[in-house]
Structures are given as structure tokens and as C-alpha cells.
Design a protein around this motif. Structure first.
Motif, PDB file in Angstrom:
ATOM      1  N   THR A  68       0.831  -1.206   0.000  1.00  0.00           N
ATOM      2  CA  THR A  68       0.000   0.000   0.000  1.00  0.00           C
ATOM      3  C   THR A  68       0.864   1.253   0.000  1.00  0.00           C
ATOM      4  O   THR A  68       1.812   1.366   0.778  1.00  0.00           O
ATOM      5  N   THR A  73     -14.640   1.153   5.542  1.00  0.00           N
ATOM      6  CA  THR A  73     -15.584   1.540   4.489  1.00  0.00           C
ATOM      7  C   THR A  73     -16.706   0.517   4.372  1.00  0.00           C
ATOM      8  O   THR A  73     -16.524  -0.669   4.652  1.00  0.00           O
ATOM      9  N   GLN A 119     -18.839  -1.167   1.466  1.00  0.00           N
ATOM     10  CA  GLN A 119     -18.693  -1.369   0.032  1.00  0.00           C
ATOM     11  C   GLN A 119     -19.975  -1.928  -0.586  1.00  0.00           C
ATOM     12  O   GLN A 119     -20.666  -2.750   0.027  1.00  0.00           O
ATOM     13  N   SER A 179     -11.902   7.527   8.275  1.00  0.00           N
ATOM     14  CA  SER A 179     -10.521   7.214   8.618  1.00  0.00           C
ATOM     15  C   SER A 179     -10.150   7.961   9.891  1.00  0.00           C
ATOM     16  O   SER A 179     -10.709   9.028  10.181  1.00  0.00           O
ATOM     17  N   ALA A 197     -13.594   9.059   3.614  1.00  0.00           N
ATOM     18  CA  ALA A 197     -12.929   8.344   2.531  1.00  0.00           C
ATOM     19  C   ALA A 197     -13.927   7.855   1.500  1.00  0.00           C
ATOM     20  O   ALA A 197     -15.050   7.458   1.835  1.00  0.00           O
ATOM     21  N   GLN A 232     -13.848   5.133  -2.017  1.00  0.00           N
ATOM     22  CA  GLN A 232     -13.061   3.974  -2.413  1.00  0.00           C
ATOM     23  C   GLN A 232     -13.602   3.397  -3.717  1.00  0.00           C
ATOM     24  O   GLN A 232     -14.801   3.419  -3.984  1.00  0.00           O
ATOM     25  N   ASP A 249      -6.945  -1.631  -5.410  1.00  0.00           N
ATOM     26  CA  ASP A 249      -7.797  -0.769  -4.595  1.00  0.00           C
ATOM     27  C   ASP A 249      -7.229   0.643  -4.545  1.00  0.00           C
ATOM     28  O   ASP A 249      -6.010   0.836  -4.493  1.00  0.00           O
ATOM     29  N   LYS A 273      -8.190   4.471  -2.560  1.00  0.00           N
ATOM     30  CA  LYS A 273      -9.016   5.267  -1.650  1.00  0.00           C
ATOM     31  C   LYS A 273      -8.542   6.721  -1.685  1.00  0.00           C
ATOM     32  O   LYS A 273      -7.335   6.978  -1.781  1.00  0.00           O
ATOM     33  N   LYS A 274      -9.480   7.629  -1.601  1.00  0.00           N
ATOM     34  CA  LYS A 274      -9.159   9.041  -1.416  1.00  0.00           C
ATOM     35  C   LYS A 274      -9.667   9.440  -0.042  1.00  0.00           C
ATOM     36  O   LYS A 274     -10.860   9.301   0.260  1.00  0.00           O
ATOM     37  N   TRP A 286      -4.018   9.975  -1.221  1.00  0.00           N
ATOM     38  CA  TRP A 286      -4.450   8.792  -1.945  1.00  0.00           C
ATOM     39  C   TRP A 286      -3.854   7.580  -1.246  1.00  0.00           C
ATOM     40  O   TRP A 286      -2.680   7.605  -0.857  1.00  0.00           O
TER      41      TRP A 286
END
Length: 217
Positions: free
Chosen positions: A42, A119, A121, A139, A163, A165, A181, A183-184, A207
Motif C-alpha cells: 500500500t 468503508t 462497500q 478514517s 474516505a 473507495q 484498490d 481510496k481518497k 491517496w
């Protein structure tokens, strides 16, 4: 060096995925009650570029720059319904904070950050070969083991962010998946420098991008 290590880890992930795909077993289906544990590489890539001002609010001519970092992380995805899942990620990254402006480019602090993201989803086709998803959540950014540099004293505030995603699982043979994956995260922190002589409201807004191999349980 960190970029090279990240590329090597990503190549290892793809090699493992290819080996898993080469097996003869059909992909295991997922649905309510399924857990996917994903080992990822990551990258946490902050977008900070905020002004550093004096205690009186005057522009110092400097701005904040926060470096990227890549680290191994774990993701846990629990299907609460056939098309809905909750994901949590666990890991920590290390970032250098610099003050830049004009001829100045100096390291002021280095810190570890624990950025757990949770998150919810939506997965429209969870058992397709390529299973995309979107998500939204929260987050919490917790800074720890900070090291001041070059005579500066820096304090960073922990706090919550939000966040969004998007990603996809490639359902390989048996219980294995390949995961991509992104995420912002929108997160602001107040940085206090040298006891308040300088300060900045820093929009980190990183990011969080990952590649990994998962296993269904």
C-alpha cells in the motif's frame, strides 16, 4: 529505495496471483458471511501543499511538503450481505515533513502514521471473474513516534477524515483473489512548529493505493 522495494513487492504479489490462478479449482463463491483477508502493498500519498504562517498569521513564504511511503498492509473484508461488505485496513506508514519555499528546502519532522480506514462497500457482481466495488467510510489518522529534525519542534494533531473507495477483485482459482484498490481520504491536521511561532493547517488528503492477494474464508 522505497519505490524499488514497492515495485519488487508488487511483482511478488503478481507472481503469487499467477501461481494461484494456475490451479485447476474453480473460484470459490462469496456471499453473506464470507471473509476475505488480503495482504497488500500500500502506498499512502499525501497531497499537502499548505502555507506555513507565523503566530500572527503572516505568510512565512514557506509551505508544507509531506513525503509518500509504501508499506505492507492487511485488509479485512466481511460480507454483511450478498452485495454489501465492510472493509477495514491495518498498517502504518512513515512520512517526512519538509518546509519548502524559495531557496529553502529543509526537513522539519518525520513521523509514523496509523491510518485505519473503515468503508462500507457495494459489490454489484461479487462472483464475476472481475468483481468491481465502490465504497465510502471514515478514517482516523494517528501520528506516533515522531522525530523532530534540524532544530525544529513539530506537533501534529490526530483526527478523523472521510474516505471514498473504488477497486476490484479478480477471482482466481479456489479461495484466492487478486485485489486492486484506491481510496481518497480527506483529512486536515493542525501543525504547530516551535511552540506556535509557526503553524499550518495542513490538508493531507492522501491517496491510498494498493495491490494485493486475498484469501476467502
Amino acid at each position: 529505495m522505497k519505490t524499488a522495494a514497492a515495485l519488487l513487492a508488487a511483482a511478488s504479489v503478481l507472481t503469487l496471483a499467477g501461481a494461484a490462478s494456475a490451479q485447476d479449482a474453480a473460484p470459490e463463491p462469496v456471499g453473506k458471511g464470507t471473509l476475505i483477508v488480503t495482504a497488500r502493498m500500500t502506498g499512502v500519498l499525501p497531497q499537502a501543499d499548505d502555507a506555513i504562517v507565523t503566530n500572527a498569521g503572516a505568510d512565512s513564504g514557506l509551505h508544507v511538503d509531506v513525503g509518500d511511503d509504501w508499506m505492507p498492509t492487511l485488509g479485512f473484508t466481511w460480507f454483511v450481505a450478498d452485495h454489501w461488505a465492510v472493509e477495514a485496513i491495518l498498517g502504518a506508514t512513515q512520512h517526512e515533513v519538509r518546509a519548502k519555499g524559495g531557496a529553502t528546502d529543509v526537513a522539519v519532522h518525520e513521523t509514523w502514521v496509523l491510518p485505519p480506514v473503515v468503508t462500507l462497500q457495494y459489490r454489484p457482481t461479487p462472483n464475476a471473474t472481475i468483481s468491481p466495488y465502490v465504497g465510502a467510510g471514515v478514517s482516523y489518522m494517528a501520528f506516533f513516534d515522531g522525530q523532530d529534525k534540524n532544530g525544529f519542534d513539530v506537533d501534529l494533531d490526530d483526527g478523523f477524515g472521510v474516505a471514498l473507495q473504488a477497486g476490484a477483485d479478480w477471482n482466481l482459482s479456489g479461495p484466492w483473489t487478486l485485489n486492486l484498490d484506491a481510496k481518497k481520504v480527506w483529512f486536515d491536521t493542525d501543525a504547530t512548529i516551535n511552540g506556535g511561532a509557526l503553524k499550518s493547517s495542513v490538508s493531507l488528503d492522501p491517496w491510498v493505493v494498493s495491490v494485493g492477494v486475498g484469501r476467502k474464508f
